[in-house]
Design an enzyme around this catalytic site. Structure first.
Site, PDB file in Angstrom:
ATOM      1  CG  ASP A  31      15.442 -17.504   7.272  1.00  0.00           C
ATOM      2  OD1 ASP A  31      15.148 -18.388   6.458  1.00  0.00           O
ATOM      3  OD2 ASP A  31      14.634 -16.625   7.637  1.00  0.00           O
ATOM      4  NE  ARG A  35       6.715 -16.848   2.319  1.00  0.00           N
ATOM      5  CZ  ARG A  35       6.470 -16.921   1.012  1.00  0.00           C
ATOM      6  NH1 ARG A  35       7.125 -17.760   0.248  1.00  0.00           N
ATOM      7  NH2 ARG A  35       5.543 -16.170   0.467  1.00  0.00           N
ATOM      8  CG  ASP A  74      15.651 -26.910   8.327  1.00  0.00           C
ATOM      9  OD1 ASP A  74      14.929 -26.784   9.337  1.00  0.00           O
ATOM     10  OD2 ASP A  74      15.237 -27.366   7.243  1.00  0.00           O
ATOM     11  NE  ARG A 101       3.456 -14.926   6.586  1.00  0.00           N
ATOM     12  CZ  ARG A 101       2.733 -14.577   5.538  1.00  0.00           C
ATOM     13  NH1 ARG A 101       1.614 -15.207   5.256  1.00  0.00           N
ATOM     14  NH2 ARG A 101       3.143 -13.589   4.765  1.00  0.00           N
ATOM     15  CG  ASN A 119       9.464 -25.863   9.022  1.00  0.00           C
ATOM     16  OD1 ASN A 119      10.666 -26.072   8.854  1.00  0.00           O
ATOM     17  ND2 ASN A 119       8.964 -24.637   9.156  1.00  0.00           N
ATOM     18  CB  THR A 145      -1.317 -16.657  14.955  1.00  0.00           C
ATOM     19  OG1 THR A 145      -2.573 -16.264  14.420  1.00  0.00           O
ATOM     20  CG2 THR A 145      -1.367 -18.141  15.228  1.00  0.00           C
ATOM     21  CB  SER A 187      -5.525 -23.610   9.087  1.00  0.00           C
ATOM     22  OG  SER A 187      -4.441 -22.943   9.728  1.00  0.00           O
ATOM     23  CE1 TYR A 189       1.344 -20.090  11.215  1.00  0.00           C
ATOM     24  CE2 TYR A 189      -0.884 -19.225  11.003  1.00  0.00           C
ATOM     25  CZ  TYR A 189       0.426 -19.079  11.413  1.00  0.00           C
ATOM     26  OH  TYR A 189       0.820 -17.928  12.039  1.00  0.00           O
ATOM     27  CG  HIS A 190      -4.478 -20.761  12.569  1.00  0.00           C
ATOM     28  ND1 HIS A 190      -5.073 -20.751  11.334  1.00  0.00           N
ATOM     29  CD2 HIS A 190      -4.093 -19.488  12.811  1.00  0.00           C
ATOM     30  CE1 HIS A 190      -5.039 -19.521  10.839  1.00  0.00           C
ATOM     31  NE2 HIS A 190      -4.453 -18.732  11.712  1.00  0.00           N
ATOM     32  CE  LYS A 193       2.997 -19.568  14.328  1.00  0.00           C
ATOM     33  NZ  LYS A 193       4.287 -18.954  14.598  1.00  0.00           N
ATOM     34  CB  VAL A 219       1.705  -8.242   9.778  1.00  0.00           C
ATOM     35  CG1 VAL A 219       2.617  -7.032   9.653  1.00  0.00           C
ATOM     36  CG2 VAL A 219       1.941  -8.954  11.106  1.00  0.00           C
ATOM     37  CG  LEU A 247      -5.308  -4.298   4.693  1.00  0.00           C
ATOM     38  CD1 LEU A 247      -6.633  -3.871   4.103  1.00  0.00           C
ATOM     39  CD2 LEU A 247      -5.168  -3.719   6.100  1.00  0.00           C
ATOM     40  CD  GLU A 332     -13.284 -18.314   7.520  1.00  0.00           C
ATOM     41  OE1 GLU A 332     -12.318 -18.232   8.289  1.00  0.00           O
ATOM     42  OE2 GLU A 332     -13.416 -17.578   6.526  1.00  0.00           O
TER      43      GLU A 332
HETATM   44  N1  NAD Z   1       2.613 -12.166   8.611  1.00  0.00           N
HETATM   45  C1  NAD Z   1       1.574 -12.156   9.410  1.00  0.00           C
HETATM   46  O1  NAD Z   1       0.533 -11.522   9.132  1.00  0.00           O
HETATM   47  C2  NAD Z   1       1.630 -12.904  10.720  1.00  0.00           C
HETATM   48  C3  NAD Z   1       0.516 -12.837  11.575  1.00  0.00           C
HETATM   49  C4  NAD Z   1       0.549 -13.526  12.787  1.00  0.00           C
HETATM   50  C5  NAD Z   1       1.683 -14.253  13.138  1.00  0.00           C
HETATM   51  N2  NAD Z   1       2.751 -14.309  12.305  1.00  0.00           N
HETATM   52  C6  NAD Z   1       3.909 -15.121  12.713  1.00  0.00           C
HETATM   53  O2  NAD Z   1       5.098 -14.373  12.624  1.00  0.00           O
HETATM   54  C7  NAD Z   1       6.171 -15.207  12.178  1.00  0.00           C
HETATM   55  C8  NAD Z   1       6.824 -14.568  10.972  1.00  0.00           C
HETATM   56  O3  NAD Z   1       5.856 -14.408   9.937  1.00  0.00           O
HETATM   57  P1  NAD Z   1       6.268 -13.823   8.527  1.00  0.00           P
HETATM   58  O4  NAD Z   1       5.056 -13.264   7.912  1.00  0.00           O
HETATM   59  O5  NAD Z   1       7.495 -13.012   8.680  1.00  0.00           O
HETATM   60  O6  NAD Z   1       6.615 -15.205   7.766  1.00  0.00           O
HETATM   61  P2  NAD Z   1       7.701 -15.476   6.619  1.00  0.00           P
HETATM   62  O7  NAD Z   1       7.323 -16.769   6.000  1.00  0.00           O
HETATM   63  O8  NAD Z   1       7.854 -14.291   5.751  1.00  0.00           O
HETATM   64  O9  NAD Z   1       9.051 -15.659   7.461  1.00  0.00           O
HETATM   65  C9  NAD Z   1       9.377 -16.828   8.152  1.00  0.00           C
HETATM   66  C10 NAD Z   1      10.882 -17.035   8.003  1.00  0.00           C
HETATM   67  O10 NAD Z   1      11.249 -18.221   8.728  1.00  0.00           O
HETATM   68  C11 NAD Z   1      12.102 -18.998   7.916  1.00  0.00           C
HETATM   69  N3  NAD Z   1      11.941 -20.409   8.328  1.00  0.00           N
HETATM   70  C12 NAD Z   1      10.827 -21.179   8.238  1.00  0.00           C
HETATM   71  N4  NAD Z   1      11.088 -22.406   8.704  1.00  0.00           N
HETATM   72  C13 NAD Z   1      12.388 -22.415   9.110  1.00  0.00           C
HETATM   73  C14 NAD Z   1      13.242 -23.397   9.659  1.00  0.00           C
HETATM   74  N5  NAD Z   1      12.839 -24.658   9.872  1.00  0.00           N
HETATM   75  N6  NAD Z   1      14.524 -23.063   9.960  1.00  0.00           N
HETATM   76  C15 NAD Z   1      14.972 -21.797   9.735  1.00  0.00           C
HETATM   77  N7  NAD Z   1      14.214 -20.828   9.197  1.00  0.00           N
HETATM   78  C16 NAD Z   1      12.935 -21.139   8.884  1.00  0.00           C
HETATM   79  C17 NAD Z   1      11.662 -18.724   6.484  1.00  0.00           C
HETATM   80  O11 NAD Z   1      12.681 -18.973   5.538  1.00  0.00           O
HETATM   81  C18 NAD Z   1      11.297 -17.247   6.554  1.00  0.00           C
HETATM   82  O12 NAD Z   1      12.401 -16.421   6.244  1.00  0.00           O
HETATM   83  C19 NAD Z   1       5.574 -16.563  11.847  1.00  0.00           C
HETATM   84  O13 NAD Z   1       5.885 -17.497  12.849  1.00  0.00           O
HETATM   85  C20 NAD Z   1       4.090 -16.308  11.774  1.00  0.00           C
HETATM   86  O14 NAD Z   1       3.360 -17.419  12.203  1.00  0.00           O
HETATM   87  C21 NAD Z   1       2.747 -13.643  11.100  1.00  0.00           C
END
Ligand code: NAD
Length: 406
Positions: A31, A35, A74, A101, A119, A145, A187, A189-190, A193, A219, A247, A332
């Site tokens: 990581d 974040r 990274d 995300r 990123n 997603t 978006s 972000y989407h 993905k 989630v 939520l 939307e």
């Molecule tokens: N949280 C949700 O509701 C949700 C829903 C659908 C999909 N997702 C997907 O699940 C994954 C995790 O989501 P989350 O909620 O835990 O997000 P989060 O932001 O809490 O965690 C992502 C982690 O990835 C690390 N990161 C980001 N870019 C990086 C890079 N270039 N190199 C190394 N580390 C990096 C961040 O430091 C962070 O710790 C994401 O890809 C997100 O798109 C999450």
């Protein structure tokens, strides 16, 4: 198995690392802690007090005797470091969470759009590229997603990734094919993905990489069985207007007597999954890798769908909260239906946690307990999807109330 968890310091990554470590796997978190830096940029913090990743892994070792290793990399920028790490450790499986995300964060400004694209796309591509270069036959499980499908449906259920279609040939015959369900990102972000999906299709077909893509719903919840074991193992919980998911935001709003902020008519229907089920699904996916040379395996990782206003009304009933109806910062459809197929995880044995059963304990155990850490000014969602929408956004849904109270 030796499992690399990319993004293992995040909201879903951390409980996944604990869950898989508990199941006996050798866990390595990679990581860049971006974040945590974004929290600093936005001037927000997790509702739950989070220790450093080193401290969290130390506590886990003290509690269980099991080690979780951590490496600061990274993925988007340190290609050689990543490749060297993979060459040295050669994991059996890789779970990839490491992306920016939040849709609202990705839409904040041109700089945030660039950051999110650079990123996310580079992180995924660097990983795939390095795996091929090293002949690494690890099973890659990626967190995608439900948003790749978009949210408007034509009254048919959204399949798990692939859509059967009939294509008329020049001879007037109909040929059946399965194609990736058309992407319809809402978006930046989407959109990243959706680009990830194409990268996976290419690398699975061209290089035989074994890839599972989990199209996850929103989630909710905080605790899993393992995060409950010690106060310092607690998961992060985002409540702010950029990273807080709908939520979880309603839960803290209810806990601190803030109006539940519904955007537009609240007619948006979304897919949800509890954090405990999310980590179980990832374990199930790891146990059933696709064969080398087969197409990308896609699961819809969600357990129920709800309309936003129904959720707000349910929580208002449970807690006596008010609802604030605000202009929608997103571009939307005001109302949408969402019917999603999710039989694949159910067939593998997933027994979902229902939202109505878990909500109250989240409000009491988490939101109320840590309410003193909430900065009310960070609650409104103010990132607008277009320049036309920006002036309509309400930056202070409480403003009128506070003024009349004073
Ligand atoms: N949280 C949700 O509701 C949700 C829903 C659908 C999909 N997702 C997907 O699940 C994954 C995790 O989501 P989350 O909620 O835990 O997000 P989060 O932001 O809490 O965690 C992502 C982690 O990835 C690390 N990161 C980001 N870019 C990086 C890079 N270039 N190199 C190394 N580390 C990096 C961040 O430091 C962070 O710790 C994401 O890809 C997100 O798109 C999450």
């Amino acid at each position: 198995m030796k499992i690399a968890i990319l993004g293992g310091d995040g909201f879903v990554g951390w409980p996944t690392a604990l869950h898989l470590s508990d199941a006996g796997h050798d866990i390595h978190i990679l990581d860049n802690l971006s974040r945590r830096w974004i929290d600093t940029e936005l001037g927000v913090q997790s509702l739950t007090p989070m220790d450093s990743i080193q401290e969290r892994t130390r506590i886990w070792h003290a509690e269980t005797g099991r080690r979780i290793h951590f490496k600061l990399i990274d993925l988007a920028r340190d290609y050689e470091l990543l490749k060297n790490w993979l060459a040295e450790h050669r994991p059996d499986a890789i779970v990839h969470f490491a992306e920016q995300r939040a849709a609202p964060y990705s839409m904040k400004s041109d700089r945030h759009k660039n950051y999110t694209v650079n990123n996310n796309v580079n992180a995924t591509h660097n990983l795939l590229n390095a795996m091929v270069e090293l002949d690494l036959d690890a099973h890659l499980v990626h967190l995608g997603t439900m948003g790749v499908y978009g949210y408007s449906t034509v009254g048919a259920a959204i399949p798990e990734g692939y859509l059967p279609v009939g294509i008329e040939t020049m001879d007037g015959e109909t040929v059946s094919q399965e194609i990736l369900y058309p992407s319809n990102p809402g978006s930046i972000y989407h959109m990243t993905k959706c680009l990830d999906q194409l990268l996976f299709q290419f690398y699975a077909r061209n290089d035989g990489l074994r890839i599972t893509d989990l199209h996850q719903g929103i989630v909710w919840g905080t605790h899993t069985e393992q995060t409950r074991r010690h106060p310092q193992l607690i998961n992060r919980f985002d409540y702010d207007g950029d990273y807080g998911t709908v939520l979880n935001r309603f839960l803290i709003q209810a806990a601190i007597g803030y109006p539940l902020t519904v955007h537009g008519t609240g007619g948006q229907t979304r897919a949800f999954i509890h954090i405990q089920d999310s980590v179980r699904c990832i374990e199930l996916a790891l146990k059933t890798p696709p064969a080398r040379g087969s197409r990308v395996e896609i699961f819809n990782q969600m357990t129920e769908t709800h309309r936003v206003r129904d959720l707000a009304e349910m929580i208002a009933r449970m807690t006596g909260s008010e609802i604030a109806w605000l202009p929608n910062p997103r571009k939307e459809a005001a109302e949408n239906e969402l019917v999603v197929r999710n039989e694949k995880f159910l067939a593998l044995g997933l027994d979902p946690i229902r939202l109505e059963d878990g909500l109250l304990s989240e409000i009491v155990d988490v939101a109320k307990k840590f309410a003193y850490r909430i900065d009310r000014s960070r609650v409104p969602a103010v990132s607008a999807w277009t320049k036309e929408i920006a002036p309509l956004i309400n930056h202070d849904p409480e403003g009128k109330r506070l003024k009349s109270a004073s």
